[in-house]
Design a protein around this motif. Structure first.
Motif, PDB file in Angstrom:
ATOM      1  N   GLY A 126     -12.519  -0.316   2.469  1.00  0.00           N
ATOM      2  CA  GLY A 126     -12.828  -0.862   0.994  1.00  0.00           C
ATOM      3  C   GLY A 126     -11.382  -1.324   0.161  1.00  0.00           C
ATOM      4  O   GLY A 126     -11.229  -1.424  -0.939  1.00  0.00           O
ATOM      5  N   LEU A 127     -10.321  -1.343   1.147  1.00  0.00           N
ATOM      6  CA  LEU A 127      -8.982  -1.612   0.422  1.00  0.00           C
ATOM      7  C   LEU A 127      -9.035  -3.174  -0.159  1.00  0.00           C
ATOM      8  O   LEU A 127      -9.526  -3.804   0.309  1.00  0.00           O
ATOM      9  CB  LEU A 127      -8.244  -1.792   1.560  1.00  0.00           C
ATOM     10  CG  LEU A 127      -6.404  -1.552   1.323  1.00  0.00           C
ATOM     11  CD1 LEU A 127      -6.006  -0.147   0.626  1.00  0.00           C
ATOM     12  CD2 LEU A 127      -5.520  -2.100   2.409  1.00  0.00           C
ATOM     13  N   PRO A 128      -8.811  -2.936  -1.701  1.00  0.00           N
ATOM     14  CA  PRO A 128      -8.773  -4.148  -2.450  1.00  0.00           C
ATOM     15  C   PRO A 128      -7.864  -5.126  -2.215  1.00  0.00           C
ATOM     16  O   PRO A 128      -6.872  -5.439  -3.103  1.00  0.00           O
ATOM     17  CB  PRO A 128      -8.809  -3.830  -3.619  1.00  0.00           C
ATOM     18  CG  PRO A 128      -7.897  -2.492  -3.574  1.00  0.00           C
ATOM     19  CD  PRO A 128      -8.086  -1.784  -2.409  1.00  0.00           C
ATOM     20  N   VAL A 129      -7.797  -5.833  -0.955  1.00  0.00           N
ATOM     21  CA  VAL A 129      -6.848  -6.902  -0.723  1.00  0.00           C
ATOM     22  C   VAL A 129      -7.822  -8.221  -0.459  1.00  0.00           C
ATOM     23  O   VAL A 129      -8.695  -8.446   0.197  1.00  0.00           O
ATOM     24  CB  VAL A 129      -6.260  -6.642   0.686  1.00  0.00           C
ATOM     25  CG1 VAL A 129      -5.368  -8.199   1.072  1.00  0.00           C
ATOM     26  CG2 VAL A 129      -5.347  -5.482   0.744  1.00  0.00           C
TER      27      VAL A 129
ATOM     28  N   LEU B 240       0.822  -1.131   0.061  1.00  0.00           N
ATOM     29  CA  LEU B 240      -0.028   0.027   0.185  1.00  0.00           C
ATOM     30  C   LEU B 240       0.874   1.440  -0.066  1.00  0.00           C
ATOM     31  O   LEU B 240       1.597   1.609   0.858  1.00  0.00           O
ATOM     32  CB  LEU B 240      -0.868   0.071   1.031  1.00  0.00           C
ATOM     33  CG  LEU B 240      -1.809   1.149   1.505  1.00  0.00           C
ATOM     34  CD1 LEU B 240      -2.704   1.233   0.134  1.00  0.00           C
ATOM     35  CD2 LEU B 240      -2.606   1.298   2.826  1.00  0.00           C
ATOM     36  N   LEU B 241       0.957   1.982  -1.149  1.00  0.00           N
ATOM     37  CA  LEU B 241       1.625   3.045  -1.187  1.00  0.00           C
ATOM     38  C   LEU B 241       1.110   4.541  -0.430  1.00  0.00           C
ATOM     39  O   LEU B 241       0.315   5.021  -0.926  1.00  0.00           O
ATOM     40  CB  LEU B 241       1.868   3.511  -2.727  1.00  0.00           C
ATOM     41  CG  LEU B 241       2.568   2.382  -3.470  1.00  0.00           C
ATOM     42  CD1 LEU B 241       2.719   2.583  -5.132  1.00  0.00           C
ATOM     43  CD2 LEU B 241       3.715   1.807  -3.009  1.00  0.00           C
ATOM     44  N   PHE B 242       1.694   4.511   0.601  1.00  0.00           N
ATOM     45  CA  PHE B 242       1.221   5.553   1.522  1.00  0.00           C
ATOM     46  C   PHE B 242       2.202   6.687   1.707  1.00  0.00           C
ATOM     47  O   PHE B 242       3.087   6.721   2.366  1.00  0.00           O
ATOM     48  CB  PHE B 242       0.695   4.943   2.933  1.00  0.00           C
ATOM     49  CG  PHE B 242       0.187   5.940   4.194  1.00  0.00           C
ATOM     50  CD1 PHE B 242      -1.404   6.006   3.686  1.00  0.00           C
ATOM     51  CD2 PHE B 242       0.639   6.503   4.785  1.00  0.00           C
ATOM     52  CE1 PHE B 242      -1.964   7.001   4.749  1.00  0.00           C
ATOM     53  CE2 PHE B 242       0.123   7.466   5.816  1.00  0.00           C
ATOM     54  CZ  PHE B 242      -1.214   7.676   5.571  1.00  0.00           C
ATOM     55  N   ASN B 243       2.004   7.936   0.871  1.00  0.00           N
ATOM     56  CA  ASN B 243       2.928   8.768   0.984  1.00  0.00           C
ATOM     57  C   ASN B 243       4.301   8.390   0.628  1.00  0.00           C
ATOM     58  O   ASN B 243       5.090   8.678   0.940  1.00  0.00           O
ATOM     59  CB  ASN B 243       2.993   9.514   2.196  1.00  0.00           C
ATOM     60  CG  ASN B 243       3.936  10.896   2.328  1.00  0.00           C
ATOM     61  OD1 ASN B 243       3.873  11.340   1.227  1.00  0.00           O
ATOM     62  ND2 ASN B 243       4.005  11.522   3.496  1.00  0.00           N
TER      63      ASN B 243
ATOM     64  N   GLU C 290       2.600  -6.806 -10.164  1.00  0.00           N
ATOM     65  CA  GLU C 290       3.585  -6.810 -10.891  1.00  0.00           C
ATOM     66  C   GLU C 290       4.718  -7.700 -10.076  1.00  0.00           C
ATOM     67  O   GLU C 290       5.088  -7.375  -8.655  1.00  0.00           O
ATOM     68  CB  GLU C 290       4.168  -5.386 -10.901  1.00  0.00           C
ATOM     69  CG  GLU C 290       5.549  -5.137 -11.585  1.00  0.00           C
ATOM     70  CD  GLU C 290       5.701  -5.558 -13.114  1.00  0.00           C
ATOM     71  OE1 GLU C 290       6.622  -5.914 -13.404  1.00  0.00           O
ATOM     72  OE2 GLU C 290       4.700  -5.413 -13.761  1.00  0.00           O
ATOM     73  N   GLY C 291       5.537  -8.333 -10.576  1.00  0.00           N
ATOM     74  CA  GLY C 291       6.488  -9.147 -10.024  1.00  0.00           C
ATOM     75  C   GLY C 291       6.227 -10.013  -8.743  1.00  0.00           C
ATOM     76  O   GLY C 291       7.010  -9.837  -7.857  1.00  0.00           O
ATOM     77  N   GLY C 292       4.920 -10.779  -8.834  1.00  0.00           N
ATOM     78  CA  GLY C 292       4.417 -11.204  -7.552  1.00  0.00           C
ATOM     79  C   GLY C 292       3.981 -10.599  -6.494  1.00  0.00           C
ATOM     80  O   GLY C 292       3.722 -11.168  -5.430  1.00  0.00           O
ATOM     81  N   LYS C 293       3.812  -9.355  -6.614  1.00  0.00           N
ATOM     82  CA  LYS C 293       3.420  -8.352  -5.658  1.00  0.00           C
ATOM     83  C   LYS C 293       2.407  -7.449  -6.060  1.00  0.00           C
ATOM     84  O   LYS C 293       2.002  -7.528  -7.449  1.00  0.00           O
ATOM     85  CB  LYS C 293       4.787  -7.323  -5.397  1.00  0.00           C
ATOM     86  CG  LYS C 293       5.849  -8.113  -4.570  1.00  0.00           C
ATOM     87  CD  LYS C 293       6.754  -7.134  -4.136  1.00  0.00           C
ATOM     88  CE  LYS C 293       7.930  -7.829  -3.485  1.00  0.00           C
ATOM     89  NZ  LYS C 293       9.053  -6.589  -3.251  1.00  0.00           N
ATOM     90  N   GLN C 294       1.367  -7.305  -5.141  1.00  0.00           N
ATOM     91  CA  GLN C 294       0.080  -6.203  -5.300  1.00  0.00           C
ATOM     92  C   GLN C 294       0.595  -5.011  -4.842  1.00  0.00           C
ATOM     93  O   GLN C 294       0.917  -4.678  -3.860  1.00  0.00           O
ATOM     94  CB  GLN C 294      -1.129  -6.731  -4.680  1.00  0.00           C
ATOM     95  CG  GLN C 294      -2.146  -5.769  -4.874  1.00  0.00           C
ATOM     96  CD  GLN C 294      -3.443  -6.311  -4.003  1.00  0.00           C
ATOM     97  OE1 GLN C 294      -3.187  -7.200  -3.158  1.00  0.00           O
ATOM     98  NE2 GLN C 294      -4.422  -5.815  -4.512  1.00  0.00           N
ATOM     99  N   TYR C 295       0.397  -3.938  -5.813  1.00  0.00           N
ATOM    100  CA  TYR C 295       0.476  -2.426  -5.451  1.00  0.00           C
ATOM    101  C   TYR C 295      -0.632  -1.793  -5.360  1.00  0.00           C
ATOM    102  O   TYR C 295      -1.571  -1.857  -6.207  1.00  0.00           O
ATOM    103  CB  TYR C 295       1.725  -1.686  -6.328  1.00  0.00           C
ATOM    104  CG  TYR C 295       2.903  -2.254  -6.279  1.00  0.00           C
ATOM    105  CD1 TYR C 295       3.950  -1.742  -5.422  1.00  0.00           C
ATOM    106  CD2 TYR C 295       3.367  -3.470  -7.311  1.00  0.00           C
ATOM    107  CE1 TYR C 295       5.223  -2.150  -5.683  1.00  0.00           C
ATOM    108  CE2 TYR C 295       4.556  -3.945  -7.265  1.00  0.00           C
ATOM    109  CZ  TYR C 295       5.499  -3.265  -6.396  1.00  0.00           C
ATOM    110  OH  TYR C 295       6.769  -3.727  -6.403  1.00  0.00           O
ATOM    111  N   ILE C 296      -0.988  -1.053  -4.467  1.00  0.00           N
ATOM    112  CA  ILE C 296      -2.311  -0.507  -4.216  1.00  0.00           C
ATOM    113  C   ILE C 296      -1.932   1.306  -4.175  1.00  0.00           C
ATOM    114  O   ILE C 296      -1.133   1.492  -3.173  1.00  0.00           O
ATOM    115  CB  ILE C 296      -3.183  -0.838  -2.988  1.00  0.00           C
ATOM    116  CG1 ILE C 296      -3.353  -2.375  -2.839  1.00  0.00           C
ATOM    117  CG2 ILE C 296      -4.424  -0.103  -2.740  1.00  0.00           C
ATOM    118  CD1 ILE C 296      -3.993  -2.980  -1.834  1.00  0.00           C
ATOM    119  N   ILE C 297      -2.532   1.893  -4.947  1.00  0.00           N
ATOM    120  CA  ILE C 297      -2.188   3.199  -5.064  1.00  0.00           C
ATOM    121  C   ILE C 297      -3.579   4.144  -4.630  1.00  0.00           C
ATOM    122  O   ILE C 297      -4.638   3.690  -5.154  1.00  0.00           O
ATOM    123  CB  ILE C 297      -1.759   3.804  -6.505  1.00  0.00           C
ATOM    124  CG1 ILE C 297      -0.563   2.862  -6.893  1.00  0.00           C
ATOM    125  CG2 ILE C 297      -1.289   5.137  -6.631  1.00  0.00           C
ATOM    126  CD1 ILE C 297      -0.640   1.711  -7.842  1.00  0.00           C
TER     127      ILE C 297
END
Length: 266
Positions: free
Chosen positions: A238-241, A52-55, A130-137
């Motif tokens: 509602g975080l899409p995890v 989860l990209l937080f700041n 991407e690359g086996g990881k989930q990024y949430i922006i």
């Protein structure tokens, strides 16, 4: 008369003391939330390959897909409003998310623009694998990351998030003869048009611009409060995890033997 004035002063002092204590309590709760969220929850998500990209800056490996999403989905919902000299008067909606963008026209001139964050039309979060990881922006960061696509010929000197909370008090008449439900519905609709009671903004807004915003948006009488980088963090619900092991086990409802399914309760 002197005693009456003294009682009034005491009541004012008491109300200010209660307000101060409430502010202290809220600040302590927010600090605790920040420590738990950034110090425990985000690292635990990373341990499960959820970032989860937080700041944080958007990684170069997913930047192209984020830009594609901006052009294909987000751009159409953006409505920049010039704070000074705009053709229409801007009325910030209750609890909606906005950016205040400070632009440099040249070395001496600048202008301030209000830009909506369309979280009422689009999901607050965008997810990429991407690359086996989930990024949430955050949707906020997608807009912020692409400001140069919106303001192509101007220097972006600053971008600050804010929201306005409006008066939500209901005024219901005790001696109303009509449909009470209809009366409540009308009052609920008016809440979004109520007076601004709080202007919550990201720290760092230059004072001259902050005063300009307060004046133009009619929030001089409201409480101006510094908040965080993001607002409306209730959207984290509602975080899409989609990892089942990270979710609480659902509790089945318990049947109350004292309540009969065949009986109607009013």
């Amino acid at each position: 008369m002197a005693l009456h004035k003294l009682n009034l002063l005491n009541k004012v002092d008491e109300s200010e003391d209660v307000l101060y204590k409430a502010q202290q309590l809220v600040e302590a709760q927010q600090n605790r939330f920040g420590k738990v969220f950034t110090g425990r929850l985000i690292p635990l998500l990373k341990e499960n390959n959820v970032n989860l990209l937080f700041n944080e800056p958007i990684p170069a490996s997913i930047a192209d897909r984020v830009s594609d999403y901006f052009y294909s989905q987000v751009l159409a919902f953006l409505q920049p409003i010039d704070l000074v000299g705009g053709k229409k008067q801007f009325f910030p909606e209750n609890n909606r998310l906005y950016f205040l963008v400070n632009l440099g026209l040249d070395k001496k001139k600048e202008r301030s623009v209000i830009l909506n964050i369309p979280s009422n039309q689009l999901p607050r979060f965008f997810s990429v694998n991407e690359g086996g990881k989930q990024y949430i922006i955050f949707l906020d960061d997608i807009v912020r990351y692409n400001l140069d696509k919106i303001f192509k010929t101007e220097e972006i000197k600053g971008c600050y998030s804010f929201k306005i909370t409006r008066d939500a008090e209901l005024e219901l008449k005790d001696d109303y003869d009509g449909d009470v439900q209809e009366q409540i519905e009308k009052q609920l609709l008016k809440r979004d048009l109520g007076l601004a009671t709080r202007f919550l903004h990201q720290p760092g807004i230059p004072l001259r611009i902050l005063h300009l915003v307060e004046d133009k948006l009619g929030v001089l009488g409201s409480s101006v409060v510094e908040g965080g980088f993001y607002h409306n963090l209730k959207d984290l619900m509602g975080l899409p995890v989609g990892i089942p092991s990270l979710k609480y086990t659902k509790w089945p409802p318990l049947a109350n033997r004292q309540i009969s399914a065949d009986r109607i309760y009013i």
